[in-house]
Design a protein around this motif. Sequence first.
Motif, PDB file in Angstrom:
ATOM      1  N   TRP A  48       0.832  -1.201   0.000  1.00 35.97           N
ATOM      2  CA  TRP A  48       0.000   0.000   0.000  1.00 35.97           C
ATOM      3  C   TRP A  48       0.863   1.246   0.000  1.00 35.97           C
ATOM      4  O   TRP A  48       0.576   2.221  -0.714  1.00 35.97           O
ATOM      5  N   LEU A  49       1.943   1.255   0.767  1.00 36.17           N
ATOM      6  CA  LEU A  49       2.830   2.416   0.800  1.00 36.17           C
ATOM      7  C   LEU A  49       3.414   2.711  -0.581  1.00 36.17           C
ATOM      8  O   LEU A  49       3.611   3.875  -0.946  1.00 36.17           O
ATOM      9  N   ILE A  50       3.676   1.646  -1.354  1.00 32.54           N
ATOM     10  CA  ILE A  50       4.240   1.828  -2.685  1.00 32.54           C
ATOM     11  C   ILE A  50       3.225   2.448  -3.647  1.00 32.54           C
ATOM     12  O   ILE A  50       3.570   3.298  -4.473  1.00 32.54           O
ATOM     13  N   ILE A  51       1.964   2.034  -3.557  1.00 33.95           N
ATOM     14  CA  ILE A  51       0.948   2.537  -4.495  1.00 33.95           C
ATOM     15  C   ILE A  51       0.146   3.708  -3.916  1.00 33.95           C
ATOM     16  O   ILE A  51      -0.732   4.235  -4.588  1.00 33.95           O
ATOM     17  N   LYS A  52       0.447   4.097  -2.694  1.00 35.12           N
ATOM     18  CA  LYS A  52      -0.356   5.103  -1.996  1.00 35.12           C
ATOM     19  C   LYS A  52      -0.452   6.417  -2.764  1.00 35.12           C
ATOM     20  O   LYS A  52      -1.551   6.941  -2.975  1.00 35.12           O
ATOM     21  N   LYS A  53       0.685   6.964  -3.204  1.00 35.97           N
ATOM     22  CA  LYS A  53       0.666   8.264  -3.877  1.00 35.97           C
ATOM     23  C   LYS A  53      -0.125   8.196  -5.177  1.00 35.97           C
ATOM     24  O   LYS A  53      -0.971   9.063  -5.449  1.00 35.97           O
ATOM     25  N   GLN A  54       0.153   7.164  -5.986  1.00 36.19           N
ATOM     26  CA  GLN A  54      -0.543   7.044  -7.261  1.00 36.19           C
ATOM     27  C   GLN A  54      -2.050   6.882  -7.049  1.00 36.19           C
ATOM     28  O   GLN A  54      -2.861   7.491  -7.757  1.00 36.19           O
ATOM     29  N   THR A  55      -2.421   6.075  -6.053  1.00 33.08           N
ATOM     30  CA  THR A  55      -3.840   5.860  -5.768  1.00 33.08           C
ATOM     31  C   THR A  55      -4.508   7.141  -5.291  1.00 33.08           C
ATOM     32  O   THR A  55      -5.598   7.509  -5.756  1.00 33.08           O
ATOM     33  N   ASN A  56      -3.862   7.844  -4.360  1.00 30.74           N
ATOM     34  CA  ASN A  56      -4.452   9.074  -3.818  1.00 30.74           C
ATOM     35  C   ASN A  56      -4.499  10.194  -4.847  1.00 30.74           C
ATOM     36  O   ASN A  56      -5.438  11.004  -4.840  1.00 30.74           O
ATOM     37  N   ASP A  57      -3.519  10.256  -5.746  1.00 32.22           N
ATOM     38  CA  ASP A  57      -3.575  11.254  -6.829  1.00 32.22           C
ATOM     39  C   ASP A  57      -4.792  11.003  -7.706  1.00 32.22           C
ATOM     40  O   ASP A  57      -5.482  11.941  -8.130  1.00 32.22           O
ATOM     41  N   PHE A  58      -5.056   9.734  -7.963  1.00 30.58           N
ATOM     42  CA  PHE A  58      -6.218   9.376  -8.771  1.00 30.58           C
ATOM     43  C   PHE A  58      -7.510   9.680  -8.019  1.00 30.58           C
ATOM     44  O   PHE A  58      -8.472  10.203  -8.601  1.00 30.58           O
ATOM     45  N   ARG A  59      -7.526   9.401  -6.723  1.00 27.72           N
ATOM     46  CA  ARG A  59      -8.721   9.676  -5.923  1.00 27.72           C
ATOM     47  C   ARG A  59      -9.007  11.181  -5.859  1.00 27.72           C
ATOM     48  O   ARG A  59     -10.165  11.596  -5.826  1.00 27.72           O
ATOM     49  N   LYS A  60      -7.960  11.992  -5.852  1.00 30.37           N
ATOM     50  CA  LYS A  60      -8.154  13.449  -5.867  1.00 30.37           C
ATOM     51  C   LYS A  60      -8.858  13.879  -7.153  1.00 30.37           C
ATOM     52  O   LYS A  60      -9.744  14.743  -7.144  1.00 30.37           O
ATOM     53  N   LYS A  61      -8.457  13.256  -8.281  1.00 29.92           N
ATOM     54  CA  LYS A  61      -9.098  13.581  -9.550  1.00 29.92           C
ATOM     55  C   LYS A  61     -10.566  13.187  -9.541  1.00 29.92           C
ATOM     56  O   LYS A  61     -11.400  13.835 -10.187  1.00 29.92           O
ATOM     57  N   LEU A  62     -10.868  12.133  -8.810  1.00 24.31           N
ATOM     58  CA  LEU A  62     -12.262  11.695  -8.703  1.00 24.31           C
ATOM     59  C   LEU A  62     -13.014  12.406  -7.586  1.00 24.31           C
ATOM     60  O   LEU A  62     -14.191  12.109  -7.350  1.00 24.31           O
ATOM     61  N   GLN A  63     -12.297  13.294  -6.896  1.00 23.80           N
ATOM     62  CA  GLN A  63     -12.874  14.057  -5.771  1.00 23.80           C
ATOM     63  C   GLN A  63     -13.382  13.110  -4.676  1.00 23.80           C
ATOM     64  O   GLN A  63     -14.488  13.256  -4.165  1.00 23.80           O
ATOM     65  N   LEU A  64     -12.522  12.169  -4.329  1.00 21.42           N
ATOM     66  CA  LEU A  64     -12.831  11.215  -3.271  1.00 21.42           C
ATOM     67  C   LEU A  64     -11.928  11.474  -2.070  1.00 21.42           C
ATOM     68  O   LEU A  64     -10.807  11.960  -2.219  1.00 21.42           O
ATOM     69  N   PRO A  65     -12.389  11.133  -0.865  1.00 17.47           N
ATOM     70  CA  PRO A  65     -11.547  11.305   0.330  1.00 17.47           C
ATOM     71  C   PRO A  65     -10.345  10.365   0.290  1.00 17.47           C
ATOM     72  O   PRO A  65     -10.389   9.303  -0.340  1.00 17.47           O
ATOM     73  N   LEU A  66      -9.268  10.759   0.975  1.00 13.48           N
ATOM     74  CA  LEU A  66      -8.043   9.975   0.983  1.00 13.48           C
ATOM     75  C   LEU A  66      -7.972   9.116   2.234  1.00 13.48           C
ATOM     76  O   LEU A  66      -8.146   9.601   3.345  1.00 13.48           O
ATOM     77  N   PHE A  67      -7.735   7.829   2.047  1.00  6.17           N
ATOM     78  CA  PHE A  67      -7.542   6.922   3.173  1.00  6.17           C
ATOM     79  C   PHE A  67      -6.861   5.664   2.641  1.00  6.17           C
ATOM     80  O   PHE A  67      -6.596   5.532   1.440  1.00  6.17           O
ATOM     81  N   ASN A  68      -6.569   4.714   3.510  1.00  3.23           N
ATOM     82  CA  ASN A  68      -5.925   3.462   3.116  1.00  3.23           C
ATOM     83  C   ASN A  68      -6.955   2.572   2.416  1.00  3.23           C
ATOM     84  O   ASN A  68      -7.705   1.839   3.063  1.00  3.23           O
ATOM     85  N   VAL A  69      -6.985   2.658   1.092  1.00  4.47           N
ATOM     86  CA  VAL A  69      -7.972   1.910   0.313  1.00  4.47           C
ATOM     87  C   VAL A  69      -7.794   0.410   0.501  1.00  4.47           C
ATOM     88  O   VAL A  69      -8.765  -0.348   0.574  1.00  4.47           O
ATOM     89  N   TRP A  70      -6.522  -0.020   0.580  1.00  5.32           N
ATOM     90  CA  TRP A  70      -6.258  -1.454   0.721  1.00  5.32           C
ATOM     91  C   TRP A  70      -6.839  -2.002   2.024  1.00  5.32           C
ATOM     92  O   TRP A  70      -7.490  -3.041   2.035  1.00  5.32           O
ATOM     93  N   GLU A  71      -6.633  -1.278   3.111  1.00  4.33           N
ATOM     94  CA  GLU A  71      -7.148  -1.724   4.401  1.00  4.33           C
ATOM     95  C   GLU A  71      -8.673  -1.777   4.384  1.00  4.33           C
ATOM     96  O   GLU A  71      -9.276  -2.701   4.931  1.00  4.33           O
ATOM     97  N   LYS A  72      -9.277  -0.796   3.732  1.00  7.27           N
ATOM     98  CA  LYS A  72     -10.736  -0.775   3.670  1.00  7.27           C
ATOM     99  C   LYS A  72     -11.258  -1.968   2.862  1.00  7.27           C
ATOM    100  O   LYS A  72     -12.250  -2.602   3.242  1.00  7.27           O
ATOM    101  N   TYR A  73     -10.569  -2.276   1.769  1.00  5.38           N
ATOM    102  CA  TYR A  73     -10.974  -3.440   0.982  1.00  5.38           C
ATOM    103  C   TYR A  73     -10.882  -4.720   1.811  1.00  5.38           C
ATOM    104  O   TYR A  73     -11.812  -5.537   1.830  1.00  5.38           O
ATOM    105  N   VAL A  74      -9.767  -4.925   2.504  1.00  3.50           N
ATOM    106  CA  VAL A  74      -9.530  -6.166   3.250  1.00  3.50           C
ATOM    107  C   VAL A  74     -10.604  -6.396   4.301  1.00  3.50           C
ATOM    108  O   VAL A  74     -10.980  -7.531   4.581  1.00  3.50           O
ATOM    109  N   THR A  75     -11.125  -5.330   4.866  1.00  4.12           N
ATOM    110  CA  THR A  75     -12.117  -5.456   5.940  1.00  4.12           C
ATOM    111  C   THR A  75     -13.566  -5.335   5.437  1.00  4.12           C
ATOM    112  O   THR A  75     -14.488  -5.323   6.235  1.00  4.12           O
ATOM    113  N   SER A  76     -13.761  -5.267   4.124  1.00  4.80           N
ATOM    114  CA  SER A  76     -15.088  -4.951   3.580  1.00  4.80           C
ATOM    115  C   SER A  76     -15.961  -6.151   3.253  1.00  4.80           C
ATOM    116  O   SER A  76     -17.149  -5.997   2.989  1.00  4.80           O
TER     117      SER A  76
END
Length: 428
Positions: free
Chosen positions: A168-196
């Motif tokens: 997650w740390l490796i893909i964090k910046k790329q993921t959050n940059d994309f989420r900003k373009k989508l106007q989504l809040p920033l958080f640990n997407v991987w952790e949320k997926y694992v617990t979903s």
Amino acid sequence: MHYGIVAQGTRGDVQPMVALALELTKRGNLVTLVAPENFRIFVEGFHLPFVPLSGDIEAIARSPKALKLLKGGNIFRFFYHYNKATAEISEKANLEIYEACKHVDHIISGSMSTAIVYSICEKLRKKCAIVFLSMPSIPTRDFPLPLFNFSKIAFFNKLSYRFSYIFWLIIKKQTNDFRKKLQLPLFNVWEKYVTSNTLTFYTMSNALISKPTDWPSNVHITGIFKLPPKDREKHIMDEIPEGLEAWIANGTKPIYIGFGSIPIPDVKKFSTILFDLLNNTRERIIFGLGWSVLPNLPKHPNLFPVKYVNHDWLFPQCKLAINHGGHGSMGSVLRGQIPILILSILADQPYNGKLIEKNNVGLHIPFNKISAKKIRKAIKILQEPYYVENAKAVGSKINEENGVLDAAMKIEAYFNHQPEPSKTNSHT
């Protein structure tokens, strides 16, 4: 129902998703496959709607830097390099995935696209499912994260999954940059997926590993995703190479050697071993080039090189196979009911090597520890009745499974009948 299937990575990542797309199509659904441009001929050869993604994955995998890191075998360093090398094209590709997903009802993603597809589903308020071709990072007491050795210590096994946070740390910046373009809040997407408790498939055979009792209800081990034989026979990339049938018939059963879409990291070392096998043994070898480049490949009566070949057709005619232990390649060998020698390079390949040893269907040598002597010894051992009979027995069980049908039925039930996830247990 219109499903969008996103598959990023090598052919080993794309082919199982093609199998899933064909099964869903057969069941009356519309399916659009989203994958790198490199696989246009492969995907469209099955008459599937295809959305190409920008970037040349093969060129990136064969770059000098990538080959150096493959040779080192450190998955974190390689994954960091891959993420960095693809950063520019990934920005464009992520938007291409987003545009494609607008036009489907539900989305199914390979593991390499999890964070991006998960974010897209959140933006579009659509449900998704994830397909893992290597062990999913869902914590369990039964076995550790694939980066570690098998352990019977339940506490250690579950704790080991904390290391997946590094990815997650490796893909964090790329993921959050994309989420900003989508106007989504920033958080640990991987952790949320694992617990979903999102619908998740691990496409390993139940003949090799059983589903842990402590996995969430929507996480499943289905069996290997394999292409329908009739569809493969008609595909341009699975045509039998000219002269191969006659060559096989004109001698003893051959050994197959191939690394698929993982370029051989040390060509000089491997070439020395190949020359040794040809000159110092009587073994006949079919060598699958795939994405590897071997200059000065010798012309030898006991060597038949092929670029691509239908493994399901070929392997039952071989006495054993040697490969890198990628999920798809390993599965094809086992379906062929022959022993396997895994020369693991990185990622889940060492884990798969240990898995086949645990099930007594093959042997494992890390690529950076191979030698001509070790390879010759392993070939001799794998021809013993013990391994030959075990490979037949396990392969027979695998061939009785229909992992892609199991997954397709679960996908339809999940998307068509399950109530929308609640706010406290969802991907949205």
